[in-house]
Design a protein around this motif. Structure first.
Motif, PDB file in Angstrom:
ATOM      1  N   PHE A  50      -8.332  -0.225  10.571  1.00 50.12           N
ATOM      2  CA  PHE A  50      -9.639  -0.545  11.160  1.00 50.12           C
ATOM      3  C   PHE A  50      -9.785   0.118  12.532  1.00 50.12           C
ATOM      4  O   PHE A  50     -10.824   0.715  12.851  1.00 50.12           O
ATOM      5  CB  PHE A  50      -9.778  -2.059  11.274  1.00 50.12           C
ATOM      6  CG  PHE A  50     -10.976  -2.508  12.059  1.00 50.12           C
ATOM      7  CD1 PHE A  50     -12.273  -2.268  11.589  1.00 50.12           C
ATOM      8  CD2 PHE A  50     -10.825  -3.167  13.273  1.00 50.12           C
ATOM      9  CE1 PHE A  50     -13.372  -2.690  12.318  1.00 50.12           C
ATOM     10  CE2 PHE A  50     -11.912  -3.592  14.003  1.00 50.12           C
ATOM     11  CZ  PHE A  50     -13.199  -3.345  13.529  1.00 50.12           C
ATOM     12  N   ILE A  51      -8.729   0.045  13.345  1.00 50.20           N
ATOM     13  CA  ILE A  51      -8.766   0.673  14.674  1.00 50.20           C
ATOM     14  C   ILE A  51      -8.929   2.181  14.547  1.00 50.20           C
ATOM     15  O   ILE A  51      -9.792   2.795  15.209  1.00 50.20           O
ATOM     16  CB  ILE A  51      -7.480   0.331  15.464  1.00 50.20           C
ATOM     17  CG1 ILE A  51      -7.482  -1.145  15.896  1.00 50.20           C
ATOM     18  CG2 ILE A  51      -7.331   1.229  16.689  1.00 50.20           C
ATOM     19  CD1 ILE A  51      -6.193  -1.600  16.554  1.00 50.20           C
ATOM     20  N   GLU A  52      -8.111   2.798  13.695  1.00 53.16           N
ATOM     21  CA  GLU A  52      -8.123   4.259  13.602  1.00 53.16           C
ATOM     22  C   GLU A  52      -9.420   4.786  12.996  1.00 53.16           C
ATOM     23  O   GLU A  52      -9.927   5.839  13.398  1.00 53.16           O
ATOM     24  CB  GLU A  52      -6.911   4.726  12.794  1.00 53.16           C
ATOM     25  CG  GLU A  52      -5.596   4.469  13.542  1.00 53.16           C
ATOM     26  CD  GLU A  52      -4.367   4.864  12.745  1.00 53.16           C
ATOM     27  OE1 GLU A  52      -4.516   5.145  11.517  1.00 53.16           O
ATOM     28  OE2 GLU A  52      -3.258   4.897  13.321  1.00 53.16           O
ATOM     29  N   LYS A  53      -9.989   4.047  12.062  1.00 54.20           N
ATOM     30  CA  LYS A  53     -11.249   4.471  11.447  1.00 54.20           C
ATOM     31  C   LYS A  53     -12.387   4.468  12.454  1.00 54.20           C
ATOM     32  O   LYS A  53     -13.298   5.322  12.402  1.00 54.20           O
ATOM     33  CB  LYS A  53     -11.585   3.550  10.274  1.00 54.20           C
ATOM     34  CG  LYS A  53     -12.903   3.895   9.585  1.00 54.20           C
ATOM     35  CD  LYS A  53     -13.186   2.928   8.445  1.00 54.20           C
ATOM     36  CE  LYS A  53     -14.531   3.246   7.794  1.00 54.20           C
ATOM     37  NZ  LYS A  53     -14.838   2.279   6.695  1.00 54.20           N
ATOM     38  N   ASN A  54     -12.364   3.533  13.395  1.00 51.72           N
ATOM     39  CA  ASN A  54     -13.472   3.376  14.335  1.00 51.72           C
ATOM     40  C   ASN A  54     -13.143   3.854  15.751  1.00 51.72           C
ATOM     41  O   ASN A  54     -13.923   3.621  16.684  1.00 51.72           O
ATOM     42  CB  ASN A  54     -13.890   1.907  14.387  1.00 51.72           C
ATOM     43  CG  ASN A  54     -14.452   1.430  13.056  1.00 51.72           C
ATOM     44  OD1 ASN A  54     -15.585   1.750  12.694  1.00 51.72           O
ATOM     45  ND2 ASN A  54     -13.649   0.678  12.310  1.00 51.72           N
ATOM     46  N   ALA A  55     -12.009   4.510  15.903  1.00 50.87           N
ATOM     47  CA  ALA A  55     -11.613   4.999  17.228  1.00 50.87           C
ATOM     48  C   ALA A  55     -12.560   6.089  17.699  1.00 50.87           C
ATOM     49  O   ALA A  55     -13.034   6.921  16.920  1.00 50.87           O
ATOM     50  CB  ALA A  55     -10.192   5.527  17.180  1.00 50.87           C
ATOM     51  N   LYS A  56     -12.840   6.076  18.989  1.00 51.12           N
ATOM     52  CA  LYS A  56     -13.696   7.098  19.597  1.00 51.12           C
ATOM     53  C   LYS A  56     -12.866   8.326  19.940  1.00 51.12           C
ATOM     54  O   LYS A  56     -11.638   8.312  19.867  1.00 51.12           O
ATOM     55  CB  LYS A  56     -14.357   6.537  20.855  1.00 51.12           C
ATOM     56  CG  LYS A  56     -15.322   5.396  20.565  1.00 51.12           C
ATOM     57  CD  LYS A  56     -15.893   4.845  21.846  1.00 51.12           C
ATOM     58  CE  LYS A  56     -16.855   3.687  21.526  1.00 51.12           C
ATOM     59  NZ  LYS A  56     -17.344   3.040  22.754  1.00 51.12           N
ATOM     60  N   LYS A  57     -13.532   9.361  20.356  1.00 45.28           N
ATOM     61  CA  LYS A  57     -12.854  10.581  20.766  1.00 45.28           C
ATOM     62  C   LYS A  57     -11.897  10.250  21.906  1.00 45.28           C
ATOM     63  O   LYS A  57     -12.252   9.558  22.857  1.00 45.28           O
ATOM     64  CB  LYS A  57     -13.871  11.617  21.231  1.00 45.28           C
ATOM     65  CG  LYS A  57     -13.240  12.921  21.703  1.00 45.28           C
ATOM     66  CD  LYS A  57     -14.298  13.897  22.200  1.00 45.28           C
ATOM     67  CE  LYS A  57     -13.648  15.161  22.735  1.00 45.28           C
ATOM     68  NZ  LYS A  57     -14.662  16.112  23.274  1.00 45.28           N
TER      69      LYS A  57
END
Length: 577
Positions: free
Chosen positions: A450-457
């Protein structure tokens, strides 16, 4: 005085006249005659001034038999020296302080010496073979004052000297004969002593607005008074709060000082409590040749004599730092803490500081060693840390983080959150102190996709966004201490600030809206919650590792584990898992 005359008569090689006695002991001839009459009346000497069998027994009871040297403490004011050597082993005129004291005790016939050790206890081990001393280990030296050290040595109080390890005496302060118990005071008067020694040796308590005689720390305890002091130490088992104080507090009973006072000239001793005091006593001491001091000398191009007002700063979680002054300028010298080489990549830290060195909202670093982490920086004057209960200050901190995250700064390393969790777990050992650790870690692992899918640049993030690292001066807000910084999703810094501040959910939500100017969507908020869970586990493992090194962060460590436990549940519930 009787015992001193008795000893002199006992040790005489030839007949000694009353006039010679007066001259030797520094008293009047009339006083000698009076003392001799008393000795004869008491059956301690014959009419020819020879010591009787009864007199020999009295002499034996008046002879100091042992000493207790208190040497367990950190000596925190001795920074930076205390990072390398306990203060009892600091050298003055090429002689360790504690060895000088031992030799002075030997000169008066005291060979039974008990040394209470704690901090860097191994450094004292050689004294066992060299001087046949006994070491008593105080395992609680970081928690208690020297009251606990004396409690450990209470069986050796009778006819014993009690003394600290860090006092240098010009002459020998010990005697072959001690008439009675006493506590040693200086003739110097100071504001922080409530005691004034009277002409005949009684000690009077004085009002708070008056000055008293400086307490030196040396005492002699007769066999009679040893029973009383031992009983007072036993009572500590009931009132354990006393363990957080100095042993001298026991000498006040019913607002009276229970021992007589003895005066020493302030010029006849030196208490070595700081780098500057050691320097003033012996400028050539080997222990002044210290790595931190050498760095200061070379970087600022000054003599060590110009370094003033050294004082330890509040212990950091990772480092030990000290403040000092030179002329009108103020500085901070950072010395990496115990186990730091395992936690911090100093080359990466160096690269970050090189990248941001022209930025005007971080500390001015004058020296940074990428190999060992020693750092010298200018002190930010007239400043204070962020108050986490002050909404305006917290909002400014979030604005500064936004400014950092929108900058063009880049480094060649990233902060890998999940790898760091595993790394700290390996450092602290396989078994956590928390019984449900495996279950909590499994939940935190489930948050990773979930974190990696929605991580920002990824941008340069501070990572260690502790409110204490945000420094407000009169005109500026600074962000300091970039040890953990690296490329990451900017939302991690919000999470870090929240858990360092130990915010509840209401304050966390408010913090998020400060950063996002009230335009944070639900998904982003849940991702920050996920970071809170993961970062909580990270610092929980970090705390457990530090605890294995003897460092305890109290409520902070449990709070971090609670964040991992509670916020992993929140996010998984949101995701329907």
């Amino acid at each position: 005085m009787n015992a001193l005359i008795l000893e002199t008569l006992f040790n005489k090689e030839k007949g000694i006249s009353q006039r010679e006695l007066a001259s030797k002991l520094g008293i009047s001839l009339g006083k000698v005659n009076e003392e001799l009459r008393q000795l004869k009346n008491n059956g301690l000497i014959t009419q020819n001034n020879n010591v009787t069998e009864k007199g020999e027994k009295v002499l034996g009871a008046s002879h100091p038999q042992r000493a207790i040297i208190l040497a367990a403490g950190y000596g925190m004011r001795m920074v930076p020296i205390n990072m390398e050597e306990p203060k009892g082993l600091l050298e003055v005129n090429q002689e360790p302080l504690i060895e000088r004291l031992i030799k002075q005790l030997h000169k008066v016939g005291v060979y039974e010496i008990h040394i209470v050790v704690g901090f860097m206890k191994e450094h004292y081990e050689y004294l066992i073979d060299k001087y046949d001393v006994e070491l008593i280990v105080n395992s609680h030296y970081s928690e208690y004052k020297n009251m606990y050290s004396l409690l450990l040595a209470k069986d050796y109080l009778a006819n014993s000297y009690i003394l600290p390890c860090d006092v240098w005496f010009k002459g020998n302060p010990f005697n072959r004969i001690e008439n009675e118990s006493y506590y040693l005071f200086s003739n110097q008067v100071v504001n922080n002593s409530p005691w004034r020694v009277q002409p005949r040796g009684s000690v009077k308590k004085i009002p708070l607005d008056q000055s008293g005689n400086r307490m030196v720390g040396l005492a002699y305890i007769s066999s009679k008074d040893a029973e009383m002091l031992s009983q007072l130490l036993e009572e500590i088992q009931i009132n354990k709060e006393l363990l957080y104080g100095f042993w001298e507090t026991l000498l006040e009973q019913d607002k009276k000082f229970i021992l007589k006072g003895k005066i020493i000239s302030n010029g006849d001793f030196k208490e070595i409590n700081s780098y500057e005091e050691l320097r003033d006593l012996d400028y050539n001491s080997n222990h002044l040749q210290n790595d931190a001091i050498k760095i200061i000398e070379e970087t600022l191009e000054i003599s060590p004599k110009k370094i003033k007002n050294i004082r330890v700063l509040k212990k950091g979680m990772t480092n030990r730092s000290f403040f000092f002054e030179h002329d009108s300028n103020k500085y901070i010298m950072r010395i990496p803490g115990k186990g730091t080489d395992e936690l911090i990549d100093r080359q990466s830290e160096y690269d970050v500081y090189q990248t941001i060195k022209n930025m005007n909202w971080t500390e001015k670093v004058l020296y940074l060693n990428p190999d060992n982490g020693y750092k010298l920086s200018k002190f930010i004057k007239n400043s204070h840390n962020c108050d986490t209960n002050n909404s305006e200050q917290v909002q400014e901190c979030m604005n500064l983080l936004r400014k950092l995250h929108h900058s063009v700064f880049k480094v060649n390393h990233r902060f890998d959150l999940y790898n760091q969790i595993n790394f700290y777990e390996e450092l602290r050992g396989n078994v956590s102190a928390y019984r449900d650790y495996d279950e909590v870690k499994e939940r935190v692992k489930k948050l990773r996709p979930f974190i990696e899918k929605n991580a920002k640049k990824e941008v340069l993030c501070h990572i260690d966004a502790n409110p204490d690292n945000f420094i407000f001066s009169k005109k500026h807000l600074y962000l300091i201490d970039w040890e953990y910084a690296g490329m990451q999703d900017p939302d991690i810094d919000i999470a870090m600030f929240a858990i360092y501040a130990m915010y509840d959910q209401q304050k966390i939500d408010k913090l998020i809206q400060f950063y996002y100017h009230n335009q944070c969507d639900s998904l982003t908020k849940q991702k920050i919650y996920a970071y809170i869970a993961a970062c909580g586990l990270l610092w929980s493992n970090w705390c457990e590792y530090k605890q294995s090194l003897g460092l305890d962060f109290g409520a902070y460590s449990i709070a971090q584990y609670r964040y991992a436990k509670e916020y992993s549940k929140k996010v998984l519930n949101y995701l329907g898992e």
